[in-house]
Scaffold this motif. Sequence first.
Motif, mmCIF file in Angstrom:
data_model
loop_
_atom_site.group_PDB
_atom_site.id
_atom_site.type_symbol
_atom_site.label_atom_id
_atom_site.label_comp_id
_atom_site.label_asym_id
_atom_site.label_seq_id
_atom_site.Cartn_x
_atom_site.Cartn_y
_atom_site.Cartn_z
ATOM 1 N N GLU A 38 29.867 26.201 47.878
ATOM 2 C CA GLU A 38 29.354 24.904 47.427
ATOM 3 C C GLU A 38 29.508 24.714 45.919
ATOM 4 O OE1 GLU A 38 27.778 27.633 47.953
ATOM 5 O OE2 GLU A 38 25.597 27.416 47.846
ATOM 6 N N THR A 39 29.824 25.794 45.178
ATOM 7 C CA THR A 39 29.976 25.677 43.724
ATOM 8 C C THR A 39 31.443 25.573 43.339
ATOM 9 O OG1 THR A 39 29.916 28.089 43.556
ATOM 10 C CG2 THR A 39 27.837 26.902 43.204
ATOM 11 N N VAL A 40 32.175 26.673 43.511
ATOM 12 C CA VAL A 40 33.620 26.724 43.242
ATOM 13 C C VAL A 40 34.242 27.601 44.327
ATOM 14 C CG1 VAL A 40 33.290 26.492 40.726
ATOM 15 C CG2 VAL A 40 33.454 28.778 41.732
ATOM 16 N N TYR A 41 35.572 27.639 44.419
ATOM 17 C CA TYR A 41 36.215 28.552 45.367
ATOM 18 C C TYR A 41 36.051 29.988 44.883
ATOM 19 C CZ TYR A 41 38.300 25.151 48.526
ATOM 20 O OH TYR A 41 38.467 24.179 49.482
ATOM 21 N N GLY A 42 35.789 30.897 45.827
ATOM 22 C CA GLY A 42 35.618 32.303 45.487
ATOM 23 C C GLY A 42 36.748 33.142 46.050
ATOM 24 N N LEU A 43 36.997 34.287 45.409
ATOM 25 C CA LEU A 43 37.982 35.234 45.932
ATOM 26 C C LEU A 43 37.198 36.393 46.545
ATOM 27 C CD1 LEU A 43 40.924 35.997 46.295
ATOM 28 C CD2 LEU A 43 40.814 37.207 44.111
ATOM 29 N N ALA A 44 37.148 36.410 47.891
ATOM 30 C CA ALA A 44 36.209 37.287 48.594
ATOM 31 C C ALA A 44 36.878 38.521 49.182
ATOM 32 C CB ALA A 44 35.532 36.499 49.721
ATOM 33 N N ALA A 45 36.145 39.641 49.108
ATOM 34 C CA ALA A 45 36.578 40.865 49.790
ATOM 35 C C ALA A 45 35.340 41.682 50.129
ATOM 36 C CB ALA A 45 37.527 41.672 48.895
ATOM 37 N N ASP A 46 35.523 42.642 51.035
ATOM 38 C CA ASP A 46 34.432 43.512 51.478
ATOM 39 C C ASP A 46 33.751 44.176 50.279
ATOM 40 O OD1 ASP A 46 32.785 45.409 52.602
ATOM 41 O OD2 ASP A 46 34.288 46.112 54.052
ATOM 42 N N ALA A 47 32.480 43.805 50.050
ATOM 43 C CA ALA A 47 31.773 44.308 48.864
ATOM 44 C C ALA A 47 31.440 45.791 48.957
ATOM 45 C CB ALA A 47 30.483 43.508 48.652
#
Length: 336
Positions: A38-47
């Motif tokens: 909802e804020t900006v696009y994120g670059l996601a991966a298994d934390a």
Amino acid sequence: MSVVTRLLPAHSEAELVAALPAVLDALRSGKPVALPTETVYGLAADALQASAVARIFEAKERPFFDPLICHLPSREWVARLTLRSGGKSGAVTEALLERFWPGPLTVVLPRNPEVVPDLVAAGLPTVALRMSAHPVFQRVVEAFGRPLAAPSANRFGRISPTTAAHALSELAGRIPLVLDAGATRHGVESTIVRVREDGVIEVLRPGPVTHDELRAFGFVRQIKGALAVPDAPGQLASHYAPRAPLVLLDAAGDAPSSGCGLLALARSRIPAARAAGYAQVEYLSSTGDPLEAAANLFAAMRRLDDAGVALIVAERAPATGLGIAINDRLSRAATR
Ligand code: TXA
Ligand code: MG
């Protein structure tokens, strides 16, 4: 090594269902994917997988001293990833999560080092946590069933992406896919807070959850840019930087020289003759609404950059509510 980056649509339930297997495949094999929040696009991966987290840093060219935010599938994860905090801190934090999660609020808490890899937190004794309210992000993180580390999906030091196209232009060839659910709602990154033992709420980064909203839960203190550095190395002064130099003014006058771009707060406040003196004008809102201005901010900065203006003249927002977050991003863009 260059990879082909796929742009997968997720504007409807059917599109999301069709895209989910590829997204989950990538995440399970430790590859980062760009997702809408909802804020900006994120670059996601298994934390919880250090090698997956390392790939985020690699794709963004982000220095390892800059810690990431973990996005949780549910509130239950808070207890697993953190250690108990002392004094009033725990109770105030609980109240904040109750009120603002899921949503654009990130809280910094003592990190459980047995669960959260050092790399996520850049070795700090704390970890930043958030629960996104974006329906697409929620579906992905729930289906994945583990926290996702996700910084904004831009190369380090650049403007955060508010559309899938921006994320693609930042990271094409570096990640397998970008999930497209349209422009993000808030347009600026989450508010980051840390609650002290005495209950004082320290704002490390102003954002969509405003100081006024936080004040209902305790005394609020804004930690100014440089002051946050020891605890938040990512709060580097120069961030969100367009290529052109940017000057920040209370209200724009006539163009100082030819080839200048104008980042104006309200269309209604710029006389046509004045606008005509600028090579390109971007209006953040029609009459000065800060919600509209924040949502348009980063895309407008990108357009001025793409137009190749020599200098960007930007107007400061009134320093209340969301205006504080807008001014924070503008002053970072002005620092180089
Ligand atoms: O809205 C957002 O927060 C977006 C979306 C994708 O969720 N994410 C985002 O992440 O803005 P990023 O990495 O671009 O910014 C996170 C900031 C960085 O400045 C980092 O230094 C700070 O959070 N941070 C992370 N962990 C921290 C910690 N343990 N203590 C203090 N600051 C921390
Ligand atoms: Mg960022």
